[in-house]
Design a protein around this motif. Structure first.
Motif, PDB file in Angstrom:
ATOM      1  N   LYS A 390      85.627 -34.785  92.679  1.00 36.74           N
ATOM      2  CA  LYS A 390      85.825 -35.234  91.310  1.00 36.74           C
ATOM      3  C   LYS A 390      84.541 -35.135  90.503  1.00 36.74           C
ATOM      4  CE  LYS A 390      89.591 -38.387  92.472  1.00 36.74           C
ATOM      5  NZ  LYS A 390      90.072 -39.790  92.445  1.00 36.74           N
ATOM      6  N   LEU A 391      83.409 -35.039  91.190  1.00 38.61           N
ATOM      7  CA  LEU A 391      82.129 -34.954  90.504  1.00 38.61           C
ATOM      8  C   LEU A 391      81.550 -33.551  90.563  1.00 38.61           C
ATOM      9  CD1 LEU A 391      79.789 -36.431  89.084  1.00 38.61           C
ATOM     10  CD2 LEU A 391      78.814 -36.838  91.351  1.00 38.61           C
ATOM     11  N   VAL A 392      81.567 -32.918  91.727  1.00 39.46           N
ATOM     12  CA  VAL A 392      80.909 -31.623  91.918  1.00 39.46           C
ATOM     13  C   VAL A 392      81.859 -30.663  92.632  1.00 39.46           C
ATOM     14  CG1 VAL A 392      78.905 -30.449  92.893  1.00 39.46           C
ATOM     15  CG2 VAL A 392      78.697 -32.820  92.147  1.00 39.46           C
ATOM     16  N   ASN A 393      81.853 -29.414  92.197  1.00 40.52           N
ATOM     17  CA  ASN A 393      82.598 -28.356  92.872  1.00 40.52           C
ATOM     18  C   ASN A 393      81.625 -27.370  93.498  1.00 40.52           C
ATOM     19  OD1 ASN A 393      85.155 -29.298  92.249  1.00 40.52           O
ATOM     20  ND2 ASN A 393      85.265 -28.150  90.322  1.00 40.52           N
ATOM     21  N   TYR A 394      81.932 -26.929  94.719  1.00 39.51           N
ATOM     22  CA  TYR A 394      81.084 -25.959  95.420  1.00 39.51           C
ATOM     23  C   TYR A 394      81.912 -24.722  95.750  1.00 39.51           C
ATOM     24  CZ  TYR A 394      78.209 -30.120  96.236  1.00 39.51           C
ATOM     25  OH  TYR A 394      77.462 -31.248  96.070  1.00 39.51           O
ATOM     26  N   THR A 395      81.301 -23.562  95.570  1.00 41.23           N
ATOM     27  CA  THR A 395      81.937 -22.298  95.923  1.00 41.23           C
ATOM     28  C   THR A 395      80.907 -21.414  96.619  1.00 41.23           C
ATOM     29  OG1 THR A 395      83.338 -22.427  93.956  1.00 41.23           O
ATOM     30  CG2 THR A 395      83.229 -20.299  95.081  1.00 41.23           C
ATOM     31  N   ILE A 396      81.325 -20.785  97.705  1.00 42.52           N
ATOM     32  CA  ILE A 396      80.459 -19.837  98.413  1.00 42.52           C
ATOM     33  C   ILE A 396      80.923 -18.424  98.103  1.00 42.52           C
ATOM     34  CG2 ILE A 396      79.749 -18.972 100.680  1.00 42.52           C
ATOM     35  CD1 ILE A 396      79.904 -21.800 101.726  1.00 42.52           C
ATOM     36  N   VAL A 397      80.010 -17.614  97.578  1.00 44.26           N
ATOM     37  CA  VAL A 397      80.296 -16.204  97.327  1.00 44.26           C
ATOM     38  C   VAL A 397      79.701 -15.412  98.481  1.00 44.26           C
ATOM     39  CG1 VAL A 397      80.010 -14.274  95.756  1.00 44.26           C
ATOM     40  CG2 VAL A 397      80.206 -16.595  94.845  1.00 44.26           C
ATOM     41  N   ARG A 398      80.556 -14.708  99.218  1.00 43.73           N
ATOM     42  CA  ARG A 398      80.129 -14.042 100.453  1.00 43.73           C
ATOM     43  C   ARG A 398      80.709 -12.623 100.503  1.00 43.73           C
ATOM     44  NH1 ARG A 398      81.679 -17.476 105.411  1.00 43.73           N
ATOM     45  NH2 ARG A 398      79.958 -18.721 104.555  1.00 43.73           N
ATOM     46  N   THR A 399      79.887 -11.689 100.955  1.00 35.86           N
ATOM     47  CA  THR A 399      80.344 -10.312 101.122  1.00 35.86           C
ATOM     48  C   THR A 399      80.789 -10.097 102.562  1.00 35.86           C
ATOM     49  OG1 THR A 399      78.811  -9.536  99.420  1.00 35.86           O
ATOM     50  CG2 THR A 399      79.711  -7.885 100.917  1.00 35.86           C
ATOM     51  N   VAL A 400      82.064  -9.762 102.731  1.00 32.81           N
ATOM     52  CA  VAL A 400      82.630  -9.538 104.062  1.00 32.81           C
ATOM     53  C   VAL A 400      83.220  -8.141 104.098  1.00 32.81           C
ATOM     54  CG1 VAL A 400      84.282 -10.319 105.788  1.00 32.81           C
ATOM     55  CG2 VAL A 400      83.148 -11.996 104.311  1.00 32.81           C
ATOM     56  N   SER A 401      82.683  -7.298 104.988  1.00 32.39           N
ATOM     57  CA  SER A 401      83.152  -5.913 105.130  1.00 32.39           C
ATOM     58  C   SER A 401      83.132  -5.181 103.796  1.00 32.39           C
ATOM     59  CB  SER A 401      84.559  -5.892 105.729  1.00 32.39           C
ATOM     60  OG  SER A 401      84.576  -6.501 107.003  1.00 32.39           O
ATOM     61  N   GLY A 402      82.067  -5.414 103.019  1.00 28.77           N
ATOM     62  CA  GLY A 402      81.909  -4.724 101.747  1.00 28.77           C
ATOM     63  C   GLY A 402      82.689  -5.331 100.596  1.00 28.77           C
ATOM     64  N   GLU A 411      80.428 -30.300 100.846  1.00 25.16           N
ATOM     65  CA  GLU A 411      79.033 -30.515 101.224  1.00 25.16           C
ATOM     66  C   GLU A 411      78.750 -30.168 102.672  1.00 25.16           C
ATOM     67  OE1 GLU A 411      78.461 -34.563 100.288  1.00 25.16           O
ATOM     68  OE2 GLU A 411      78.230 -34.242  98.127  1.00 25.16           O
ATOM     69  N   ALA A 412      79.753 -30.334 103.541  1.00 23.81           N
ATOM     70  CA  ALA A 412      79.536 -30.117 104.974  1.00 23.81           C
ATOM     71  C   ALA A 412      79.803 -28.681 105.412  1.00 23.81           C
ATOM     72  CB  ALA A 412      80.419 -31.063 105.784  1.00 23.81           C
ATOM     73  N   THR A 413      80.260 -27.833 104.481  1.00 24.53           N
ATOM     74  CA  THR A 413      80.555 -26.442 104.840  1.00 24.53           C
ATOM     75  C   THR A 413      79.263 -25.719 105.239  1.00 24.53           C
ATOM     76  OG1 THR A 413      82.395 -26.397 103.275  1.00 24.53           O
ATOM     77  CG2 THR A 413      81.559 -24.266 104.061  1.00 24.53           C
ATOM     78  N   THR A 414      79.316 -25.016 106.357  1.00 25.15           N
ATOM     79  CA  THR A 414      78.138 -24.264 106.796  1.00 25.15           C
ATOM     80  C   THR A 414      78.037 -22.967 105.996  1.00 25.15           C
ATOM     81  OG1 THR A 414      79.444 -23.225 108.549  1.00 25.15           O
ATOM     82  CG2 THR A 414      78.163 -25.185 109.124  1.00 25.15           C
ATOM     83  N   VAL A 415      76.823 -22.564 105.711  1.00 24.00           N
ATOM     84  CA  VAL A 415      76.594 -21.325 104.978  1.00 24.00           C
ATOM     85  C   VAL A 415      75.980 -20.301 105.918  1.00 24.00           C
ATOM     86  CG1 VAL A 415      76.334 -22.473 102.765  1.00 24.00           C
ATOM     87  CG2 VAL A 415      74.331 -22.115 104.186  1.00 24.00           C
ATOM     88  N   GLN A 416      76.065 -19.053 105.509  1.00 19.80           N
ATOM     89  CA  GLN A 416      75.537 -17.953 106.305  1.00 19.80           C
ATOM     90  C   GLN A 416      74.437 -17.246 105.528  1.00 19.80           C
ATOM     91  OE1 GLN A 416      78.739 -15.366 107.470  1.00 19.80           O
ATOM     92  NE2 GLN A 416      79.952 -17.011 108.388  1.00 19.80           N
ATOM     93  N   PRO A 417      73.566 -16.510 106.224  1.00 21.83           N
ATOM     94  CA  PRO A 417      72.535 -15.761 105.511  1.00 21.83           C
ATOM     95  C   PRO A 417      73.150 -14.815 104.492  1.00 21.83           C
ATOM     96  CG  PRO A 417      72.089 -15.777 107.864  1.00 21.83           C
ATOM     97  CD  PRO A 417      73.446 -16.359 107.688  1.00 21.83           C
ATOM     98  N   GLY A 418      72.549 -14.745 103.320  1.00 21.53           N
ATOM     99  CA  GLY A 418      73.049 -13.864 102.277  1.00 21.53           C
ATOM    100  C   GLY A 418      74.082 -14.495 101.368  1.00 21.53           C
ATOM    101  N   ASP A 419      74.556 -15.713 101.680  1.00 23.00           N
ATOM    102  CA  ASP A 419      75.557 -16.383 100.847  1.00 23.00           C
ATOM    103  C   ASP A 419      74.969 -16.786  99.492  1.00 23.00           C
ATOM    104  OD1 ASP A 419      77.493 -16.145 102.729  1.00 23.00           O
ATOM    105  OD2 ASP A 419      77.507 -18.245 103.348  1.00 23.00           O
ATOM    106  N   LEU A 420      75.849 -16.868  98.490  1.00 26.88           N
ATOM    107  CA  LEU A 420      75.504 -17.461  97.199  1.00 26.88           C
ATOM    108  C   LEU A 420      76.303 -18.747  97.061  1.00 26.88           C
ATOM    109  CD1 LEU A 420      74.388 -17.564  94.290  1.00 26.88           C
ATOM    110  CD2 LEU A 420      76.322 -16.127  93.595  1.00 26.88           C
ATOM    111  N   VAL A 421      75.608 -19.861  96.915  1.00 22.84           N
ATOM    112  CA  VAL A 421      76.257 -21.165  96.751  1.00 22.84           C
ATOM    113  C   VAL A 421      76.282 -21.493  95.266  1.00 22.84           C
ATOM    114  CG1 VAL A 421      76.204 -23.605  97.316  1.00 22.84           C
ATOM    115  CG2 VAL A 421      75.446 -21.915  99.015  1.00 22.84           C
TER     116      VAL A 421
END
Length: 430
Positions: A390-402, A411-421
């Motif tokens: 209700k306060l903050v939205n998070y989105t991960i932009v990730r390139t998968v297979s091009g 908040e608890a979602t794990t991120v990977q190298p190269g991700d854009l949060v």
């Protein structure tokens, strides 16, 4: 003032506000459940390299006769996976790195070098990731930009690296964001403390010649604790294998020189007997020459032979002395090796304890900051639970297979190298 549970004792001090405390407990339990779920689902697969990953490559070869490792400086160094996903190495050539593990790359390097130089045994190659490709944080954060990746990185920790949430316009939201920032930094410190405690356990085991690392009870509930202990166990085994290999080489040197000394001593004894025989023969011949029964040339020949034998005896004595010196040097090198190992363990232990003390001070500071935020805005605790969206939205932009994908996150979602949060405020006006 409301106090948070102490990480060591679990006790709560100071007066409490019942409603806030209840909310806080429920929210913390919810957050822990989410983190444990992610930890349980985490892949046990080894990390696979990608573009912009930086690795350190070392190639060494064990020289038994010299009792030491010989490094290949022509290939040892730091390399970055290029835009085409390849590593370009001298002698070993170009090889596909993207999607490969460090173990895969190390094996390929060893094989390529063995084939290129026609070696009987492949040299030992090690590949270590020294810098992951970065991740990016954008949106409603204090400092958007590029940041180094950590294997335990979550969305909340990435936001913390970016300076936390951008300051809001109204006072209530400001304290909520203060709480998010402080809690993100606190969670980072919790993970760091767990790593340091796992390292301390490994150093303790290494110093007492133990074969395994016992996980400290204090980090048992920290997500990823088993992986941390496994990593430290791998380091312990690597260090022990390297130490045992060097120690074995020095022992072989001592044995080699000891055998050489024994062989030289036997030759010296044989030469001494020859000298005695030549001396006796020379005395007899000299008497015969005096009596006119033998020519003087014969006596001269015996004197020359005796002189040559005595010279050989001196050479053997010198060779025996050198072998004994080398044997003593190998023994001293063995002692130095053991002392060097003990000294390094003690130094690492001292540094680790110092970092743990610093970590404890920082954790206490962020506990106080979270307490202050709750006192000024009791509803700030809700951002740790299911109502955080209700306060903050998070989105991960990730390139998968091009292909670029946008993945909803929390908040608890794990991120990977190269991700854009991407961080956005749910109720902000466009």
């Amino acid at each position: 003032m409301l106090q948070f549970p102490d990480s060591a004792t679990g006790s709560v001090t100071g007066p409490t506000v019942a409603a806030v405390a209840l909310r806080l407990i429920v929210c913390i339990l919810s957050a822990l459940a989410v983190q444990l779920a992610f930890a349980a689902n985490a892949s046990a697969e080894p990390y696979r390299l990608g573009i912009m990953d930086k690795v350190s490559i070392k190639v060494v070869e064990w020289q038994t006769a010299e009792g030491q490792f010989r490094e290949w400086p022509g290939i040892t160094g730091e390399y970055i996976v290029g835009p085409n996903g390849d590593l370009a190495l001298p002698f070993a050539g170009e090889m596909k790195a993207i999607g490969q593990t460090t173990s895969d790359i190390a094996k390929e390097i060893s094989k390529n070098l063995q084939d290129k130089f026609g070696l009987a045994d492949a040299p030992a190659a090690s590949v270590e990731i020294i810098e992951f490709r970065p991740l990016f944080v954008a949106g409603e954060v204090h400092t958007p930009g590029k940041y180094p990746y950590d294997p335990e990185m979550t969305v909340l920790k990435a936001v913390s690296l970016a300076g936390g949430m951008r300051r809001g316009l109204d006072e209530g939201q400001r304290f909520e964001r203060d709480f998010i920032n402080a809690r993100g930094s606190y969670d980072v410190l919790v993970t760091e403390r767990a790593r340091l405690m796992a390292k301390k356990a490994r150093l303790t085991a290494e110093g007492s010649e133990q074969q395994k690392v016992t996980a400290p009870e204090a980090i048992a509930q920290v997500p990823g604790a088993d992986e941390m202990v496994a990593d430290e166990l791998a380091i312990l085994e690597t260090n022990k294998n390297a130490f045992d290999l060097r120690l074995k080489g020095l022992d072989e040197l001592q044995t080699l020189y000891s055998s050489e000394v024994v062989s030289l001593d036997k030759k010296v004894d044989n030469q001494n007997r020859q000298v005695d025989l030549y001396k006796k023969e020379l005395e007899k011949t000299a008497k015969l020459v005096d009596q006119g029964l033998a020519v003087s040339s014969r006596a001269l020949g015996l004197e020359t032979t005796l002189a040559d034998t005595q010279a050989n005896l001196l050479d053997l004595d010198a060779a025996s002395l050198r072998a004994k010196q080398e044997m003593n040097k190998a023994a001293l090198d063995t002692i130095d090796l053991k002392n060097e190992r003990k000294s390094k363990i003690a130094l690492d232990m001292q540094e680790t304890k110092s970092k743990l003390d610093e970590n404890a001070l920082q954790m206490n500071m962020y506990r106080q900051l979270m307490t202050e935020a709750l006192v000024n805005a009791p509803n700030a605790a809700l951002v740790t639970g299911v109502d955080a969206d209700k306060l903050v939205n998070y989105t991960i932009v990730r390139t998968v297979s091009g292909k670029v994908q946008e993945i909803p996150a929390n908040e608890a979602t794990t991120v990977q190298p190269g991700d854009l949060v991407k961080v956005t405020i749910a109720n902000e006006k466009s």
